[in-house]
Design a protein around this motif. Structure first.
Motif, PDB file in Angstrom:
ATOM      1  N   GLU A 132       0.845  -1.186   0.000  1.00 47.20           N
ATOM      2  CA  GLU A 132       0.000   0.000   0.000  1.00 47.20           C
ATOM      3  C   GLU A 132       0.879   1.232   0.000  1.00 47.20           C
ATOM      4  OE1 GLU A 132      -3.319   0.604   0.111  1.00 47.20           O
ATOM      5  OE2 GLU A 132      -3.820  -1.504  -0.172  1.00 47.20           O
ATOM      6  N   ASP A 154      -4.315   6.358   9.584  1.00 48.82           N
ATOM      7  CA  ASP A 154      -5.470   5.635  10.093  1.00 48.82           C
ATOM      8  C   ASP A 154      -5.946   4.565   9.109  1.00 48.82           C
ATOM      9  OD1 ASP A 154      -7.624   5.507  12.243  1.00 48.82           O
ATOM     10  OD2 ASP A 154      -8.820   5.730  10.421  1.00 48.82           O
ATOM     11  N   ARG A 155      -5.996   4.889   7.813  1.00 46.70           N
ATOM     12  CA  ARG A 155      -6.493   3.907   6.836  1.00 46.70           C
ATOM     13  C   ARG A 155      -5.573   2.693   6.794  1.00 46.70           C
ATOM     14  NH1 ARG A 155      -5.296   2.684   1.591  1.00 46.70           N
ATOM     15  NH2 ARG A 155      -6.938   1.564   0.449  1.00 46.70           N
ATOM     16  N   LYS A 158      -6.144   0.580   9.796  1.00 53.36           N
ATOM     17  CA  LYS A 158      -7.412  -0.128   9.717  1.00 53.36           C
ATOM     18  C   LYS A 158      -7.310  -1.353   8.801  1.00 53.36           C
ATOM     19  CE  LYS A 158     -10.557   1.062  11.560  1.00 53.36           C
ATOM     20  NZ  LYS A 158     -11.738   1.860  11.270  1.00 53.36           N
ATOM     21  N   GLU A 174     -15.330  -4.631   4.813  1.00 57.25           N
ATOM     22  CA  GLU A 174     -15.383  -3.404   5.596  1.00 57.25           C
ATOM     23  C   GLU A 174     -16.829  -3.085   5.933  1.00 57.25           C
ATOM     24  OE1 GLU A 174     -13.039  -0.058   4.666  1.00 57.25           O
ATOM     25  OE2 GLU A 174     -11.711  -1.165   3.334  1.00 57.25           O
TER      26      GLU A 174
END
Length: 485
Positions: free
Chosen positions: A256, A263-264, A267, A288
């Protein structure tokens, strides 16, 4: 008496001692690619990446027959008592092995520069004896061959000392043992602040609370969280890396692009971890969902969760922990009663080989009520081991076209497939006579918790401060090591 000098014959039967000279220990040919992994006061851990195994060498200089007996007892405990509770997730059996004198000397020389200076006073035991077990920071078999120039996928490992994931009979304040003990650690100066982590969040079976637990561990790892990348320690107490470096490692492993806000990324990682630890083998995709703020526990409360699937890894661990549901107070009272009525029965049971039906039937009957007081004491002992064990979660991205090689695969919320392994570490048996020490520690923790949360002049919920042990006395109590089995 210091921990290293405590006599190890206490829980070794005369029959075991007399037979040791006639039972060979498996010889072991070491790997020239061995690497120093870690060590504590009692053991040195060496990894062998090509074999996917580690060797745990005791550092004590006790007579060899005693050392062999103790290692065999540890291996039998893990193989016959703990592994059946985990089922197929237990991993390979532990074995007692011996290096040749030449290999032992060469290994000791090779690893010496990597050892902390304060640990160099004690070396690998002279006999070259070790426990051989799975290396939980790598995969035991190599990935499927990759066509050049594709690089092998990174291996990401997370070690969590999760602690007790439920409220036992002693937790009358509605606060778990871990959260109360934080105030004891604060008093003794072993932590600088109370952790926001609560084991009941991790074992809740609810994603929002699980997410909160992992983020709290990242904020305050203490000795409860360690993260490895390709076998190298990158985050946790004593690691060189900081949180930004950890996030860079997570982004690299998950392929990624690091977003401006972490935060993403966090998560994505916590959802993957939840899928691995809290779902059945058949539930491999966690979609999700909208966050449910009401599912998160209020600060300062330890709330039991909605429930874990029993075949999930955390579900199996929690099942083993619940063998100690009676708590240290009731168990201490039961031990006193049984010792008075049958003075030798408990000691004889805890000297019995762990392969004996006296122990294996306790595991087989884990979901029904104990048949007698002795079995209740055995259950508490096994549950205490499961409570103090460490979870090791190892994962890598599955390569294109890779087929199932007997390892579990899960799919993350971005559609990427992962190969995962879950193991338990630190599975030393606990003698039930330690329960009186555990009871006093819990009482002192409760006292300090009440003092901190309900200062002078405030009500204490009607619960009397229970512990008469002084702060100096509890320090001495915690400094005394327990007897090994």
């Amino acid at each position: 008496m210091s921990r290293s000098l405590r006599p190890l014959t206490t829980f070794i039967s005369p029959q075991e001692m007399s037979s040791l000279s006639y039972v060979p220990v498996e010889p072991y040919s070491a790997d020239s690619d061995w690497r120093y992994r870690a060590e504590g006061g009692a053991n040195i851990v060496i990894s062998m990446p090509h074999q996917g195994r580690v060797l745990r060498f005791p550092k004590t200089a006790h007579a060899e027959p005693i050392q062999v007996a103790r290692l065999r007892r540890l291996a039998d405990y893990r193989n016959f008592v703990i592994a059946p509770l985990l089922g197929e997730l237990g991993g390979s059996p532990w074995q007692v092995v011996r290096l040749s004198e030449e290999d032992r000397r060469r290994l000791a020389t090779d690893i010496e520069p990597s050892r902390p200076p304060r640990r160099r006073g004690n070396a690998i035991n002279p006999g070259g004896l070790a426990l051989k077990m799975d290396d939980c920071a790598v995969f035991p078999s190599p990935a499927a061959p990759l066509a050049p120039p594709t690089a092998p996928p990174h291996v990401f490992s997370v070690e969590i000392k999760a602690k007790q994931g439920f409220l036992c009979a002693d937790d009358d304040l509605g606060v778990c043992s871990f959260c109360m003990k934080q105030y004891l650690k604060l008093k003794r100066g072993t932590v600088q602040q109370v952790s926001g982590y609560c084991p009941l969040d991790l074992f809740s079976g609810e994603f929002d609370r699980f997410d909160r637990a992992l983020r709290s561990l990242l904020d305050s790892p203490q000795n409860n969280l360690r993260v490895f990348l390709d076998g190298e320690f990158v985050y946790g107490a004593g690691a060189r890396g900081d949180r930004d470096q950890l996030l860079d490692a997570v982004a690299e492993v998950m392929a990624e692009r690091r977003p401006p806000q972490a935060d993403r990324l966090l998560k994505l990682w916590t959802r993957l971890m939840f899928t691995v630890l809290c779902t059945n083998d058949s539930q491999s995709v966690l979609q999700e969902e909208e966050e449910d703020e009401e599912s998160c526990r209020p600060a300062g409360c330890c709330v039991p969760g909605a429930g874990l699937p029993p075949r999930s890894f955390l579900g199996r661990v929690l099942r083993g922990q619940r063998l100690a549901a009676a708590g240290p107070t009731q168990t201490s009272q039961l031990l006193d009663q049984m010792t008075a009525a049958e003075p030798n029965r408990v000691e004889e049971a805890f000297r019995t080989p762990f392969s004996d039906p006296l122990w294996t039937r306790v595991v087989a009957d884990a979901d029904i009520e104990p048949v007698d007081a002795l079995e209740a004491l055995q259950r508490y002992s096994i549950g205490a081991t499961m409570r103090d064990a460490s979870l090791m979660i190892t994962m890598r991205r599955a390569s294109d076209g890779e087929v199932d090689a007997g390892l579990r695969q899960v799919t993350d919320s971005a559609g990427h497939r992962w190969v995962v392994l879950c193991r338990l570490m630190d599975l030393d048996p606990k003698h039930v006579r330690r329960v009186s020490r555990q009871r006093l520690k819990k009482e002192k923790s409760k006292e300090l918790y009440l003092r901190a949360r309900h200062p002078r002049g405030e009500a204490n919920r009607g619960v009397p401060i229970p512990c008469s042990v002084s702060d100096e006395g509890i320090d001495h109590l915690l400094a005394v090591s327990g007897s090994p089995m």
